[in-house]
Enzyme design. Structure first.
Site, mmCIF file in Angstrom:
data_model
loop_
_atom_site.group_PDB
_atom_site.id
_atom_site.type_symbol
_atom_site.label_atom_id
_atom_site.label_comp_id
_atom_site.label_asym_id
_atom_site.label_seq_id
_atom_site.Cartn_x
_atom_site.Cartn_y
_atom_site.Cartn_z
ATOM 1 N N HIS A 46 0.686 -1.400 -0.086
ATOM 2 C CA HIS A 46 0.034 0.045 -0.066
ATOM 3 C C HIS A 46 1.053 1.143 -0.277
ATOM 4 O O HIS A 46 0.843 2.019 -0.863
ATOM 5 C CB HIS A 46 -0.823 0.008 1.270
ATOM 6 C CG HIS A 46 -1.738 1.193 1.107
ATOM 7 N ND1 HIS A 46 -3.034 1.397 0.769
ATOM 8 C CD2 HIS A 46 -1.609 2.334 1.750
ATOM 9 C CE1 HIS A 46 -3.797 2.169 1.004
ATOM 10 N NE2 HIS A 46 -2.635 3.218 1.592
ATOM 11 N N GLU A 47 1.768 1.420 0.992
ATOM 12 C CA GLU A 47 2.600 2.574 0.926
ATOM 13 C C GLU A 47 3.631 2.788 -0.007
ATOM 14 O O GLU A 47 3.951 3.758 -0.592
ATOM 15 C CB GLU A 47 3.458 2.636 2.402
ATOM 16 C CG GLU A 47 2.571 2.609 3.837
ATOM 17 C CD GLU A 47 1.298 3.457 3.612
ATOM 18 O OE1 GLU A 47 1.597 4.544 3.026
ATOM 19 O OE2 GLU A 47 0.510 3.324 4.323
ATOM 20 N N HIS A 71 1.945 4.515 -2.888
ATOM 21 C CA HIS A 71 1.940 5.850 -2.936
ATOM 22 C C HIS A 71 3.434 6.301 -3.070
ATOM 23 O O HIS A 71 3.514 7.394 -3.549
ATOM 24 C CB HIS A 71 1.725 6.162 -1.227
ATOM 25 C CG HIS A 71 0.281 6.243 -0.928
ATOM 26 N ND1 HIS A 71 -0.640 6.908 -1.252
ATOM 27 C CD2 HIS A 71 -0.318 5.364 0.399
ATOM 28 C CE1 HIS A 71 -1.715 6.515 -0.726
ATOM 29 N NE2 HIS A 71 -1.522 5.771 0.300
ATOM 30 N N GLU A 104 -4.370 7.760 -3.390
ATOM 31 C CA GLU A 104 -5.125 6.407 -2.816
ATOM 32 C C GLU A 104 -5.221 5.426 -4.074
ATOM 33 O O GLU A 104 -5.137 4.292 -3.783
ATOM 34 C CB GLU A 104 -6.191 6.846 -1.947
ATOM 35 C CG GLU A 104 -6.720 5.525 -1.150
ATOM 36 C CD GLU A 104 -5.744 5.449 0.063
ATOM 37 O OE1 GLU A 104 -4.738 6.372 0.314
ATOM 38 O OE2 GLU A 104 -5.611 4.380 0.820
HETATM 39 ZN ZN ZN Z 1 -3.137 5.096 1.812
#
Ligand code: ZN
Length: 512
Positions: free
Chosen positions: A272-273, A276, A303
């Site tokens: 997830h990170e 980003h 996101e």
């Molecule tokens: Zn996020």
């Protein structure tokens, strides 16, 4: 004064001004990263002072009369207005400048102080399960946010909530979000009911494995490097709440967290990170640091990148074809009995959960819609903050079929409102929607994408995202980017198609 010959000079000075402002902001980012990862506890008082000073200086810079003069001169130059790059920069700089200038300095100071004290009060209230302790701060945050919204304003036909949304999803409105959330909700509910009604239960062996932390670190670093994160221009560290920080050109950092029996949680946070961070690493910062052209468009688009890598990639069968041999190499015999298929299914368990951050891809969106409706009602004066727990618990009962045992696992679970972030929550589901819609287009553009993922060859996928999303910066608003990239306005359909296809197969649900 406004001699056209001065304008290239004015534009140059404007860019220098912005670069210095961005440099100040990156110092604050670095201090913030340090606070969450390395800082000794005793430094917290002085750290707050450091951050407050930098935020004051940054606001002064962002609202300085000199910036306004330079902007006026550049805007009067037809050559700068006609060049798409300089025009996009000027449009976005004007937006930021006007917005920042409309906030009186005493309000900015009050907001900043209330945010940090509100967060402290929230931490205590949550630890003691005492909503009453947080209530005065929630009321104060609503008052301040309403004042802020009145100062910055909103287009005719809009409302105070729309004004707040601008900080997170520029160009969208509460009504537009509602328009897309409604059909999403109507189609999600029967899917979740069908999954809960299914008698099939995925293999959860991997969730019971105890794996040494240092090997988990090695595995996560391998996955991170594998998907294309540049470890020479970034770091992976540990923090209580995983986050990513695009600190500066050449410096993008992420964190994750490890527990012996939670390998998939750590991996999910890392991917997830990483999503980003890949966005941050793909913004053209080296060429134009500080300019809107090198900044992310919106939180929802940010996101979309994290969700795409965490869910569409990380929860796919193809991903485990690549990752399982790596896991076997690093964890050894612990992985002996596991197959790609069992890991795929274990990554895709749907189960209503009281806690948003522990929720699966399907029920997660119901958590967001609940928060969107309740925060909008509070900002617009339709829900009194004191009635929040009751309204919350009723929605959880209706939407997820769960009883909320206490406010710590109910309306006190998230930090956002305590730090004044009203209008933030919808971005999470907007990210899921944008991510799924990009994913559809991507798969059409790269027909052998699944084979590439299975082979650990992520360059084509990352290259597509770089070209179509990352490089764009703030050249277009999010809605326009979506239309340009996918050919269609944002819709609930791609996300529902993706969720229905995957979860009906995993849970063996037949179509009739
Ligand atoms: Zn996020």
């Amino acid at each position: 004064m406004s001699d056209a010959r001065d304008n290239p000079e004015a534009y140059r000075e404007l860019m220098i001004h912005l670069r210095e402002a961005a440099t100040m902001a990156s110092v604050a980012e670095l201090l913030g990263w340090d606070q969450e990862t390395m800082m000794p506890q005793a430094a917290s008082g002085f750290r707050a002072e450091e951050l407050a000073l930098i935020s004051r200086l940054t606001h002064q810079r962002a609202t300085s009369p000199r910036l306004g003069e330079l902007l006026d001169r550049c805007e009067s130059d037809p050559a700068l207005r006609e060049n798409p790059e300089t025009a996009a920069n000027l449009r976005e700089i004007r937006r930021d400048y006007d917005r920042a200038s409309r906030l009186p300095e005493d309000l900015v100071a009050e907001i900043s102080e209330t945010n940090s004290r509100g967060m402290e009060a929230w931490k205590q209230a949550r630890a003691e399960n005492e909503f009453g302790r947080f209530l005065p701060w929630l009321e104060r945050q609503i008052r301040l946010n309403r004042r802020k919204a009145e100062c910055v304003g909103f287009p005719s036909g809009g409302d105070l909530y729309d004004a707040l949304l601008e900080d997170f999803e520029p160009g969208t409105t509460g009504a537009a979000i509602e328009e897309i959330f409604r059909p999403l909700r109507e189609e999600l509910t029967p899917l979740i009911e069908a999954v809960i009604g299914s008698s099939y239960r995925p293999d959860t062996t991997v969730h019971r494995l105890k794996l040494p932390l240092e090997r988990q670190v090695a595995f996560n670093r391998r996955m991170l490097g594998g998907v294309g994160f540049d470890l020479d221009a970034g770091r992976l560290d540990v923090s209580a709440h995983p986050f990513s920080s695009g600190i500066a050109p050449g410096d993008t950092r992420i964190t994750t967290r490890y527990r012996e029996d939670h390998l998939l949680d750590a991996l999910g946070s890392t991917l997830h990170e990483a999503g980003h961070a890949l966005y941050e690493q793909g913004l053209p910062k080296l060429q134009c640091h500080g300019q809107p052209l090198a900044e992310p468009i919106s939180l929802g688009i940010h996101e979309s990148q994290s969700r795409l890598w965490e869910n569409q990639v990380g929860h796919s069968h193809a991903f485990w074809v690549w990752a399982l041999p790596e896991a076997r190499r690093i964890f050894g015999e612990a992985f002996d009995g596991l197959t790609e298929h069992s890991l795929y299914e274990a990554s895709n368990i749907v189960e209503p959960n009281l806690i948003r951050v522990d929720s699966d891809e399907a029920t997660y969106n119901l958590h967001i819609m609940l928060r969107f409706d309740l925060e909008r009602a509070m900002v617009l004066g339709d829900l009194a903050p004191k009635d929040l727990p009751g309204a919350w618990n009723e929605r959880i009962r209706n939407d997820l079929g769960l009883e909320v045992p206490d406010d710590s696992r109910g309306c006190l679970q998230d930090v956002h409102w305590s730090m004044g972030a009203f209008g933030y929550f919808p971005s999470y589901t907007m990210g899921n929607l944008y991510g799924a819609q990009f994913w559809d287009t991507l798969n059409a553009a790269i027909p052998d994408l699944q084979e590439r993922i299975a082979g650990g060859r992520f360059e084509t996928l990352l290259g597509w995202l770089r070209e179509n999303v990352h490089n764009v910066g703030r050249r277009y608003p999010a809605a326009e980017l979506c239309r340009r990239v996918t050919g269609d306005p944002l819709s609930h359909r791609p996300l529902m198609r993706y969720l229905n296809t995957k979860f009906r197969a995993v849970y063996r649900i037949s179509d009739d």
